[in-house]
Design an enzyme around this catalytic site. Structure first.
Site, PDB file in Angstrom:
ATOM      1  N   ALA A  65     -47.919  25.463 -33.130  1.00  0.00           N
ATOM      2  CA  ALA A  65     -48.241  26.101 -31.856  1.00  0.00           C
ATOM      3  C   ALA A  65     -49.579  26.822 -31.924  1.00  0.00           C
ATOM      4  O   ALA A  65     -49.973  27.329 -32.980  1.00  0.00           O
ATOM      5  CB  ALA A  65     -47.139  27.085 -31.473  1.00  0.00           C
ATOM      6  N   GLY A 110     -44.747  23.655 -36.012  1.00  0.00           N
ATOM      7  CA  GLY A 110     -44.681  22.495 -35.136  1.00  0.00           C
ATOM      8  C   GLY A 110     -45.438  21.294 -35.664  1.00  0.00           C
ATOM      9  O   GLY A 110     -45.128  20.154 -35.309  1.00  0.00           O
TER      10      GLY A 110
END
Length: 259
Positions: A65, A110
């Protein structure tokens, strides 16, 4: 300039590149939008045989992210942003063709979850990776707790997530997280060679094999065998199957057309 690029190499191999090297190829709102646009393209390219996913530059595959962007979000916006990442990675996982993560650098949070959504994972020897979310007071929210435990086992996954440990590529391969580790010089040629080896095989067969593995993995053996049979039956009426038999008989390489 788009934050995600896409090109088709020889042998109908697609190359998807996250293109935010100045931000470690992190998932910004713009990048996620561009990534979904490319996935739209890939879903409609029925002749594509393999998809390679990588990051631009040689420092980061994807840092996860975009925390600078995330810092300006309220709670509702944060939840929506995480859900958007999860939905995007699920789309990648659901692609019918084989996907290869070419981890050319750091893959945290992520970023590693993106790699976990791919079928196969390869990394450079200098790459580092981990699900480090607990060090930020959160947990992996884009599939990491589920995909990692299925890949390497519950105990190892818990240890990595609870400690937020950063793995070297060698450690990750030893755990079964990676299929291979290569030097920087041989990295892309070796991954391209894997993709070419896949692309030479029957594309319908490859897609049916992926489907059988995905649908049968969490079932009992009896159900899994039934799923395998259905996927096998889908290859029987194809021209590719007849071409494979003819090529074997004639002692030549088959020329599959995905029909």
């Amino acid at each position: 300039m788009n934050t995600v690029s896409f090109e088709i190499k020889e042998d109908m191999i697609g190359l998807l590149t996250l293109n935010r090297p100045e931000a470690a190829n992190a998932f910004s709102t713009e990048l996620l939008s561009d990534l979904n646009n490319v996935i739209d393209q890939v879903e409609h390219l029925t002749d594509l045989r393999v998809l390679i996913l990588t990051g631009s530059g040689n420092k980061a595959f994807c840092a996860g992210a975009d925390l600078k962007e995330r810092a300006s979000m309220n709670e509702k916006e944060t939840v929506q942003a995480v859900r958007r990442i999860k939905q995007t990675l699920s789309r990648i996982e659901a692609l019918p063709l084989p996907t290869l993560a070419a981890i050319n650098g750091a893959a945290f949070g992520g970023g590693l979850e993106l790699a976990l959504a791919c079928d196969l994972r390869y990394a450079t020897e200098h790459a580092k990776m981990g699900l480090t979310e607990t060090s930020l007071g959160i947990i992996p929210g884009a599939g990491g707790t589920q995909r990692l435990s299925r890949l390497i086992g519950i105990g190892k996954a818990k240890a990595l997530i609870f400690t937020a440990k950063r793995l070297t590529s060698t450690e990750a391969q030893t755990m079964g997280l990676l299929e291979g580790v290569f030097t920087h010089q041989e990295f892309f040629p070796r991954i391209l060679a894997v993709a070419q080896a896949i692309s030479k095989n029957g594309p319908i067969a490859i897609r049916q094999a992926k489907k059988a593995i995905a649908l049968g993995f969490d079932t009992d053996l009896h159900t899994g065998l039934q799923i395998e049979e259905l996927c096998y039956l889908a290859t029987i009426p194809t021209q590719d199957r007849l071409e494979g038999l003819a090529a074997f008989k004639e002692k030549r390489h088959p020329h599959y057309q995905g029909k």
